[in-house]
Scaffold this motif. Sequence first.
Motif, PDB file in Angstrom:
ATOM      1  N   GLY A 226       0.854  -1.338   0.161  1.00 29.22           N
ATOM      2  CA  GLY A 226       0.174  -0.162   0.046  1.00 29.22           C
ATOM      3  C   GLY A 226       0.840   1.230   0.062  1.00 29.22           C
ATOM      4  N   GLY A 227       1.748   1.235   0.985  1.00 22.93           N
ATOM      5  CA  GLY A 227       2.719   2.567   1.077  1.00 22.93           C
ATOM      6  C   GLY A 227       3.644   2.569  -0.463  1.00 22.93           C
ATOM      7  N   LEU A 228       3.821   1.503  -1.243  1.00 19.55           N
ATOM      8  CA  LEU A 228       4.653   1.785  -2.474  1.00 19.55           C
ATOM      9  C   LEU A 228       3.565   2.233  -3.553  1.00 19.55           C
ATOM     10  N   ILE A 229       2.369   1.725  -3.886  1.00 22.70           N
ATOM     11  CA  ILE A 229       1.526   2.061  -4.913  1.00 22.70           C
ATOM     12  C   ILE A 229       0.676   3.393  -4.576  1.00 22.70           C
ATOM     13  N   GLU A 230       0.414   3.839  -3.291  1.00 27.79           N
ATOM     14  CA  GLU A 230      -0.200   4.913  -3.048  1.00 27.79           C
ATOM     15  C   GLU A 230       0.643   6.228  -3.640  1.00 27.79           C
ATOM     16  N   HIS A 231       2.009   6.053  -3.695  1.00 30.55           N
ATOM     17  CA  HIS A 231       2.707   7.139  -4.043  1.00 30.55           C
ATOM     18  C   HIS A 231       2.967   7.009  -5.726  1.00 30.55           C
ATOM     19  N   GLY A 232       1.840   7.995  -6.158  1.00 27.63           N
ATOM     20  CA  GLY A 232       1.916   7.781  -7.607  1.00 27.63           C
ATOM     21  C   GLY A 232       3.168   7.590  -8.640  1.00 27.63           C
ATOM     22  N   GLY A 233       4.215   8.278  -8.062  1.00 28.00           N
ATOM     23  CA  GLY A 233       5.562   8.253  -8.682  1.00 28.00           C
ATOM     24  C   GLY A 233       5.964   6.864  -8.732  1.00 28.00           C
ATOM     25  N   TRP A 234       6.032   6.307  -7.358  1.00 28.68           N
ATOM     26  CA  TRP A 234       6.573   4.899  -7.324  1.00 28.68           C
ATOM     27  C   TRP A 234       5.479   3.988  -8.252  1.00 28.68           C
ATOM     28  N   ARG A 235       4.239   4.027  -7.993  1.00 26.39           N
ATOM     29  CA  ARG A 235       3.223   2.972  -8.786  1.00 26.39           C
ATOM     30  C   ARG A 235       3.665   3.196 -10.345  1.00 26.39           C
ATOM     31  N   LYS A 236       3.807   4.340 -10.746  1.00 26.16           N
ATOM     32  CA  LYS A 236       4.164   4.399 -12.197  1.00 26.16           C
ATOM     33  C   LYS A 236       5.733   3.907 -12.709  1.00 26.16           C
ATOM     34  N   SER A 237       6.711   4.130 -11.431  1.00 27.10           N
ATOM     35  CA  SER A 237       7.891   3.325 -11.889  1.00 27.10           C
ATOM     36  C   SER A 237       7.862   1.966 -11.808  1.00 27.10           C
ATOM     37  N   LEU A 238       6.993   1.464 -11.018  1.00 23.58           N
ATOM     38  CA  LEU A 238       6.829  -0.097 -10.902  1.00 23.58           C
ATOM     39  C   LEU A 238       6.407  -0.519 -12.093  1.00 23.58           C
ATOM     40  N   TYR A 239       5.262   0.224 -12.698  1.00 25.67           N
ATOM     41  CA  TYR A 239       4.580  -0.045 -13.964  1.00 25.67           C
ATOM     42  C   TYR A 239       5.582  -0.136 -15.163  1.00 25.67           C
ATOM     43  N   GLN A 240       6.261   1.089 -15.116  1.00 23.34           N
ATOM     44  CA  GLN A 240       7.170   1.183 -16.325  1.00 23.34           C
ATOM     45  C   GLN A 240       8.497   0.236 -16.136  1.00 23.34           C
ATOM     46  N   ARG A 241       8.856  -0.192 -15.002  1.00 22.52           N
ATOM     47  CA  ARG A 241      10.010  -1.315 -14.977  1.00 22.52           C
ATOM     48  C   ARG A 241       9.417  -2.667 -15.355  1.00 22.52           C
ATOM     49  N   ARG A 242       8.089  -3.027 -15.092  1.00 22.39           N
ATOM     50  CA  ARG A 242       7.549  -4.114 -15.510  1.00 22.39           C
ATOM     51  C   ARG A 242       7.306  -4.387 -16.869  1.00 22.39           C
ATOM     52  N   LEU A 243       7.079  -3.091 -17.482  1.00 22.28           N
ATOM     53  CA  LEU A 243       7.127  -2.883 -19.164  1.00 22.28           C
ATOM     54  C   LEU A 243       8.538  -2.902 -19.739  1.00 22.28           C
ATOM     55  N   ARG A 244       9.540  -3.116 -18.838  1.00 22.92           N
ATOM     56  CA  ARG A 244      10.926  -2.698 -19.506  1.00 22.92           C
ATOM     57  C   ARG A 244      11.082  -1.372 -20.071  1.00 22.92           C
ATOM     58  N   LEU A 245      10.458  -0.436 -19.889  1.00 28.50           N
ATOM     59  CA  LEU A 245      10.627   0.826 -20.314  1.00 28.50           C
ATOM     60  C   LEU A 245      11.710   1.497 -19.616  1.00 28.50           C
ATOM     61  N   PRO A 246      12.450   2.336 -20.484  1.00 21.68           N
ATOM     62  CA  PRO A 246      13.598   3.151 -19.901  1.00 21.68           C
ATOM     63  C   PRO A 246      13.124   4.362 -18.873  1.00 21.68           C
ATOM     64  N   GLU A 247      14.022   4.797 -18.269  1.00 25.27           N
ATOM     65  CA  GLU A 247      13.632   6.168 -17.139  1.00 25.27           C
ATOM     66  C   GLU A 247      12.831   7.138 -18.125  1.00 25.27           C
TER      67      GLU A 247
END
Length: 391
Positions: A226-247
């Motif tokens: 909950g603490g991870l994905i409530e933070h919009g920036g971390w939620r988007k970072s996790l999503y982009q990491r799972r899609l193998r997207l660059p920064e």
Amino acid sequence: MTADTTVFTFANPTDLILEIPTATQNQADVHSQSFSNPTSGYQGYINQLCLSAVLLWLQEDFTPQAKVWPNTTVLSSFWELVNGTAITLDATRFILIPSETIDLSELRVPQEWVDIPSWVGDYYLAVQVEPDEGYVRVWGYCTHAQLKSQGSFDPGDRNYSLDATDIINDISVLAVARQLCPEEPTRSAIEEILTIPQPQAQNLIARLGNPEILTPRLAIPFQLWGGLIEHGGWRKSLYQRRLRLPEQWSVIEWLQSGVSQVAETVGWGSFDFQLGAAGARGIDQRQPGSILSHQLAIAGQIYELLIIPQREPDTTIWRFELRNLTVDAAIPGGFKLRLLTEDLQPFPNNEDIAITAVEQLFVEVALEPGEAIVWEIEPLPDNYDREILRF
């Protein structure tokens, strides 16, 4: 568009049958490719079909101002991780919980929509989706308070379930309840989610960013999740990491190579200072180079958030500046511009407050390479979703 329920012999008279627009079915099929695996992709597909039909109904029957929360551009980062969609109607939030199951004996709601404070809804709508038949069936609803007081919680799949006998099946009651009992409480009190330290969040993103982990929401304790994905920036970072997207949120790269496509979709852009100085009123014209800008709607007016690099001999000072885009218009008293660390901690001189109407608000900060900043504005901009800007 509402379908004729008389042609659905299985439907209860109180069911709400809504057609899925044909164009939406085609778009949702393409949209389902924006996920790390087929399971999440199909979850996104079902949610998109549900959203397109129910949002149109809410806009037609309740208010044209009904809109997706936090905004449509980040929905994939939710659906990659959890089932459900939030829609706001003024101060009221609806949570759509779609399912293809034909077993309507209970409503099952992921814990995230019930126990993460910033995600909590007022009303939870049970929606059966029939993609092949081109319709959705809204067969009941309940409140957050009902889920917490009458529902049962399954720690195995982290869902709250409410028996169909405890759900209000007549969807027409919803409009009446909102009109006749607008002050009746719909939410129960819940515990706050603790903020995760930045190093721990980065470790979790690296671990859960593996797309072979099909249900990352169940891979770690809920307080951490909950603490991870409530933070919009971390939620988007996790999503982009799972899609193998660059920064996607590197300010340095934006200035060198242009704003990333992901950032452009939420409103970020850049302009050359020497060409655009006339539009950047009051900016020190001795400082050449590019400036990053983000237009924001706040309390019915359009503002612009600027990021201006001010290069000194030994470092770069980053100036975050907020202005009203209307000519000769000021920023009203009470507005705040605030910068925080990546894990949302304040630091000295991190905030500028308009005591009375002012031409601009600004905060200047010196950052080491690799450091990150989160910006906030009060009142909250429309469609705001927290961002992590890396420098």
